[in-house]
Design a protein around this motif. Structure first.
Motif, PDB file in Angstrom:
ATOM      1  N   ILE A 155       0.827  -1.213   0.000  1.00  0.00           N
ATOM      2  CA  ILE A 155       0.000   0.000   0.000  1.00  0.00           C
ATOM      3  C   ILE A 155       0.862   1.265   0.000  1.00  0.00           C
ATOM      4  O   ILE A 155       0.389   2.341   0.358  1.00  0.00           O
ATOM      5  CB  ILE A 155      -0.975  -0.006   1.197  1.00  0.00           C
ATOM      6  CG1 ILE A 155      -0.225  -0.225   2.512  1.00  0.00           C
ATOM      7  CG2 ILE A 155      -2.035  -1.061   1.014  1.00  0.00           C
ATOM      8  CD1 ILE A 155      -1.129  -0.186   3.744  1.00  0.00           C
ATOM      9  N   ALA A 194      -0.703   4.131  -1.799  1.00  0.00           N
ATOM     10  CA  ALA A 194      -1.729   4.811  -0.997  1.00  0.00           C
ATOM     11  C   ALA A 194      -1.092   5.711   0.046  1.00  0.00           C
ATOM     12  O   ALA A 194      -1.582   6.814   0.310  1.00  0.00           O
ATOM     13  CB  ALA A 194      -2.630   3.773  -0.321  1.00  0.00           C
ATOM     14  N   GLN A 215       0.220   8.777  -1.771  1.00  0.00           N
ATOM     15  CA  GLN A 215      -0.871   9.675  -2.165  1.00  0.00           C
ATOM     16  C   GLN A 215      -1.445  10.401  -0.950  1.00  0.00           C
ATOM     17  O   GLN A 215      -1.714  11.609  -1.000  1.00  0.00           O
ATOM     18  CB  GLN A 215      -1.968   8.875  -2.869  1.00  0.00           C
ATOM     19  CG  GLN A 215      -3.135   9.731  -3.355  1.00  0.00           C
ATOM     20  CD  GLN A 215      -4.177   8.914  -4.096  1.00  0.00           C
ATOM     21  OE1 GLN A 215      -4.182   7.687  -4.036  1.00  0.00           O
ATOM     22  NE2 GLN A 215      -5.070   9.598  -4.796  1.00  0.00           N
ATOM     23  N   ASP A 216      -1.621   9.685   0.163  1.00  0.00           N
ATOM     24  CA  ASP A 216      -2.234  10.281   1.345  1.00  0.00           C
ATOM     25  C   ASP A 216      -1.358  11.380   1.941  1.00  0.00           C
ATOM     26  O   ASP A 216      -1.858  12.403   2.413  1.00  0.00           O
ATOM     27  CB  ASP A 216      -2.496   9.190   2.389  1.00  0.00           C
ATOM     28  CG  ASP A 216      -3.453   9.660   3.479  1.00  0.00           C
ATOM     29  OD1 ASP A 216      -4.345  10.467   3.176  1.00  0.00           O
ATOM     30  OD2 ASP A 216      -3.300   9.214   4.627  1.00  0.00           O
ATOM     31  N   ALA A 257      -6.972  -2.001   2.553  1.00  0.00           N
ATOM     32  CA  ALA A 257      -6.736  -0.619   2.134  1.00  0.00           C
ATOM     33  C   ALA A 257      -7.650  -0.192   1.001  1.00  0.00           C
ATOM     34  O   ALA A 257      -7.943   1.002   0.851  1.00  0.00           O
ATOM     35  CB  ALA A 257      -5.275  -0.447   1.724  1.00  0.00           C
ATOM     36  N   GLU A 258      -8.102  -1.138   0.207  1.00  0.00           N
ATOM     37  CA  GLU A 258      -9.012  -0.817  -0.895  1.00  0.00           C
ATOM     38  C   GLU A 258     -10.312  -0.211  -0.363  1.00  0.00           C
ATOM     39  O   GLU A 258     -10.950   0.606  -1.024  1.00  0.00           O
ATOM     40  CB  GLU A 258      -9.315  -2.090  -1.702  1.00  0.00           C
ATOM     41  CG  GLU A 258     -10.202  -1.891  -2.903  1.00  0.00           C
ATOM     42  CD  GLU A 258      -9.473  -1.271  -4.088  1.00  0.00           C
ATOM     43  OE1 GLU A 258     -10.147  -0.927  -5.068  1.00  0.00           O
ATOM     44  OE2 GLU A 258      -8.234  -1.113  -4.023  1.00  0.00           O
ATOM     45  N   TYR A 259     -10.688  -0.600   0.859  1.00  0.00           N
ATOM     46  CA  TYR A 259     -11.963  -0.157   1.416  1.00  0.00           C
ATOM     47  C   TYR A 259     -11.815   0.892   2.513  1.00  0.00           C
ATOM     48  O   TYR A 259     -12.739   1.686   2.729  1.00  0.00           O
ATOM     49  CB  TYR A 259     -12.727  -1.368   1.974  1.00  0.00           C
ATOM     50  CG  TYR A 259     -13.043  -2.387   0.919  1.00  0.00           C
ATOM     51  CD1 TYR A 259     -14.090  -2.194   0.017  1.00  0.00           C
ATOM     52  CD2 TYR A 259     -12.268  -3.538   0.790  1.00  0.00           C
ATOM     53  CE1 TYR A 259     -14.362  -3.125  -0.980  1.00  0.00           C
ATOM     54  CE2 TYR A 259     -12.537  -4.473  -0.197  1.00  0.00           C
ATOM     55  CZ  TYR A 259     -13.585  -4.259  -1.072  1.00  0.00           C
ATOM     56  OH  TYR A 259     -13.845  -5.176  -2.065  1.00  0.00           O
ATOM     57  N   GLY A 269      -8.478   2.619   3.279  1.00  0.00           N
ATOM     58  CA  GLY A 269      -7.215   3.338   3.262  1.00  0.00           C
ATOM     59  C   GLY A 269      -6.089   2.533   3.903  1.00  0.00           C
ATOM     60  O   GLY A 269      -6.294   1.434   4.423  1.00  0.00           O
ATOM     61  N   TRP A 270      -4.878   3.091   3.861  1.00  0.00           N
ATOM     62  CA  TRP A 270      -3.717   2.369   4.374  1.00  0.00           C
ATOM     63  C   TRP A 270      -3.853   2.061   5.863  1.00  0.00           C
ATOM     64  O   TRP A 270      -3.297   1.066   6.352  1.00  0.00           O
ATOM     65  CB  TRP A 270      -2.444   3.170   4.114  1.00  0.00           C
ATOM     66  CG  TRP A 270      -2.339   4.466   4.872  1.00  0.00           C
ATOM     67  CD1 TRP A 270      -2.688   5.702   4.439  1.00  0.00           C
ATOM     68  CD2 TRP A 270      -1.837   4.639   6.207  1.00  0.00           C
ATOM     69  NE1 TRP A 270      -2.453   6.657   5.406  1.00  0.00           N
ATOM     70  CE2 TRP A 270      -1.913   6.028   6.518  1.00  0.00           C
ATOM     71  CE3 TRP A 270      -1.334   3.771   7.175  1.00  0.00           C
ATOM     72  CZ2 TRP A 270      -1.516   6.540   7.740  1.00  0.00           C
ATOM     73  CZ3 TRP A 270      -0.934   4.286   8.392  1.00  0.00           C
ATOM     74  CH2 TRP A 270      -1.023   5.655   8.673  1.00  0.00           C
ATOM     75  N   GLN A 271      -4.625   2.869   6.600  1.00  0.00           N
ATOM     76  CA  GLN A 271      -4.796   2.629   8.025  1.00  0.00           C
ATOM     77  C   GLN A 271      -5.453   1.269   8.286  1.00  0.00           C
ATOM     78  O   GLN A 271      -5.072   0.550   9.214  1.00  0.00           O
ATOM     79  CB  GLN A 271      -5.638   3.738   8.671  1.00  0.00           C
ATOM     80  CG  GLN A 271      -4.973   5.111   8.651  1.00  0.00           C
ATOM     81  CD  GLN A 271      -5.307   5.922   7.406  1.00  0.00           C
ATOM     82  OE1 GLN A 271      -5.744   5.362   6.391  1.00  0.00           O
ATOM     83  NE2 GLN A 271      -5.104   7.231   7.469  1.00  0.00           N
ATOM     84  N   TRP A 272      -6.433   0.931   7.482  1.00  0.00           N
ATOM     85  CA  TRP A 272      -7.084  -0.364   7.638  1.00  0.00           C
ATOM     86  C   TRP A 272      -6.114  -1.496   7.304  1.00  0.00           C
ATOM     87  O   TRP A 272      -6.152  -2.560   7.931  1.00  0.00           O
ATOM     88  CB  TRP A 272      -8.319  -0.448   6.738  1.00  0.00           C
ATOM     89  CG  TRP A 272      -9.532   0.220   7.309  1.00  0.00           C
ATOM     90  CD1 TRP A 272      -9.560   1.356   8.075  1.00  0.00           C
ATOM     91  CD2 TRP A 272     -10.880  -0.206   7.162  1.00  0.00           C
ATOM     92  NE1 TRP A 272     -10.844   1.679   8.402  1.00  0.00           N
ATOM     93  CE2 TRP A 272     -11.682   0.742   7.861  1.00  0.00           C
ATOM     94  CE3 TRP A 272     -11.501  -1.258   6.501  1.00  0.00           C
ATOM     95  CZ2 TRP A 272     -13.070   0.632   7.917  1.00  0.00           C
ATOM     96  CZ3 TRP A 272     -12.888  -1.371   6.547  1.00  0.00           C
ATOM     97  CH2 TRP A 272     -13.661  -0.432   7.252  1.00  0.00           C
ATOM     98  N   GLN A 322      -5.559  -1.010  -6.513  1.00  0.00           N
ATOM     99  CA  GLN A 322      -4.785  -1.378  -5.329  1.00  0.00           C
ATOM    100  C   GLN A 322      -4.992  -2.846  -4.967  1.00  0.00           C
ATOM    101  O   GLN A 322      -4.039  -3.595  -4.715  1.00  0.00           O
ATOM    102  CB  GLN A 322      -5.188  -0.485  -4.154  1.00  0.00           C
ATOM    103  CG  GLN A 322      -4.550  -0.849  -2.827  1.00  0.00           C
ATOM    104  CD  GLN A 322      -3.081  -0.522  -2.786  1.00  0.00           C
ATOM    105  OE1 GLN A 322      -2.687   0.624  -2.671  1.00  0.00           O
ATOM    106  NE2 GLN A 322      -2.242  -1.541  -2.895  1.00  0.00           N
TER     107      GLN A 322
END
Length: 407
Positions: free
Chosen positions: A46, A49, A52-53, A172-174, A176-179, A266
């Motif tokens: 990720i 992601a 990008q974030d 992360a697809e659903y 973001g990278w935090q998940w 992703q």
């Protein structure tokens, strides 16, 4: 008159392959490997992601990997010293518990710098597992079965790495990278529970503190032995250079697949980490291949396969890229399992320190060369990064020539 046999039975009481104690030990160490490498590599698929974030470059995003692996490398010797005092099983448990706590905090960060600091701390915490695991097997398993057990443990590395990467990519697809990071923290917690519950409860060399181990030698003496024993320096170099080449590819794989000509999402790009199944096969096959052909031959063949795969990864065809990834991953983990087990056999006086130095070089290669590969990618693109990885692989093969007479 009673005639007694003059044959001497094998009095080594350590578990042999096929016994319940052997199976439980291997399963527990595989679980520890899954917990370690799922969390260590959770950010890798990720990275786009993350970039990008936080509005940053590929090389800066890759620092979330490099600092974690660098933290692991920097603390392996610290953990190895603790393992000598506390016992290897206790150190593995403590290492995973601390890393999981840090993993709970990482998804809550809102800026890149705190995330980088937490990733470095998590890597440092995770260093206890590779610092102690191979030495644990070398001491707790019957010597005749150590190469096989080590290969199975090493197979847990790509199992955890692959599972963690897939889980992170899908989550992360659903969310973001935090998940993605949070999901792998949960996986690490479950794997830690398996390790604690399954590992046999024995008070042997690896589970009990050993303040007088190594004939009373202090840490400095053990480190000198780990650096001066014949054959160990070339083996450390294999870890440094081959891991650098391997991580260059996998750190940048998501950027390559989500860009042109592929344009994958992703989640779809993360599916390419299924190539790690070939790494499990390569790790498990390394022991039998080493017994049959010798360690140097296995390292040479693995290096040749890696170079061929790196050249093929430049192709614009997704099918060709998948095939090349499978070959690259099989070859790398065959080499890693071979070199890692060889260190455990070669280092008699200071096994814990030798395996820790090997681990340090392994993750230093990931941290330093993985980051440098990102710089090359930002400057000249994917093909330049592949050429950089190929140079590292060729250098490893040249250094391995010093191992021919030890195989």
């Amino acid at each position: 008159m009673t005639v007694t046999s003059t044959s001497t039975p094998d009095r080594d009481s350590r578990p042999r392959a096929g016994t319940p104690a052997y199976r439980r030990t291997v399963i527990a160490l595989i679980a520890a490997a899954v917990a370690t490498f799922a969390q260590l590599w959770s950010v890798q698929p990720i990275l786009p992601a993350v970039a990008q974030d936080f509005d940053t470059t590929a090389a800066q995003a890759a620092l979330t990997i490099s600092l974690a692996t660098g933290g692991m490398a920097g603390f392996t010797l610290v953990w190895s010293g603790l393992a000598d005092r506390l016992g290897r099983a206790r150190v593995i448990t403590l290492s995973l518990a601390l890393a999981t706590l840090v993993g709970c905090v990482a998804p809550l960060t809102g800026d890149l710098l705190p995330l980088l600091a937490l990733r470095a701390l998590q890597g440092a915490a995770l260093g206890g597992v590779p610092a102690a695991a191979v030495a644990y097997l070398a001491e707790e398993i019957h010597p005749a079965d150590v190469p096989r057990a080590t290969g199975l443990y090493i197979a847990g590395n790509p199992l955890g790495g692959m599972g963690g990467r897939l889980l992170a990519g899908m989550a992360a697809e659903y969310g973001g990278w935090q998940w993605g990071v949070g999901a792998n923290t949960l996986l690490g917690l479950l794997a830690l529970a398996v390790f604690v519950l399954v590992l046999p409860r024995t008070r042997t060399r690896s589970t009990a503190p050993r303040p007088h181990d190594n004939g009373g030698e202090n840490m400095a003496a053990r480190l000198r032995a780990a650096l001066s024993t014949r054959g160990l320096l070339p083996l450390y170099a294999q870890a440094l250079l081959l891991m650098g080449a391997f991580m260059t590819v996998y750190n940048l794989l998501g950027f390559r697949l989500m860009g042109q000509p592929f344009g994958l999402s992703q989640a779809a790009a993360s599916l390419l980490f299924l190539a790690y199944t070939a790494g499990m096969a390569g790790s498990a096959a390394a022991g039998p291949m080493t017994v049959r052909w010798g360690g140097h031959t296995v390292l040479t063949l693995a290096g040749a396969l890696m170079v061929a795969a790196l050249a093929t990864l430049a192709a614009p065809s997704l099918a060709v890229v998948i095939a090349a990834l499978l070959v690259l991953t099989f070859a790398f983990f065959s080499a890693h399992a071979t070199a890692s087990a060889w260190v455990g056999r070669q280092a008699v006086r200071a096994r814990a320190q030798a395996t820790s130095i090997y681990t340090l070089c392994y993750y230093l290669g990931s941290s330093l060369f993985g980051w440098m590969g990102g710089l090359v990618y930002d400057a000249v693109g994917w093909n330049g990064a592949l050429a950089f990885a190929a140079v590292l692989t060729v250098l490893a093969a040249l250094v391995a020539l010093r191992l021919r007479r030890l195989s």
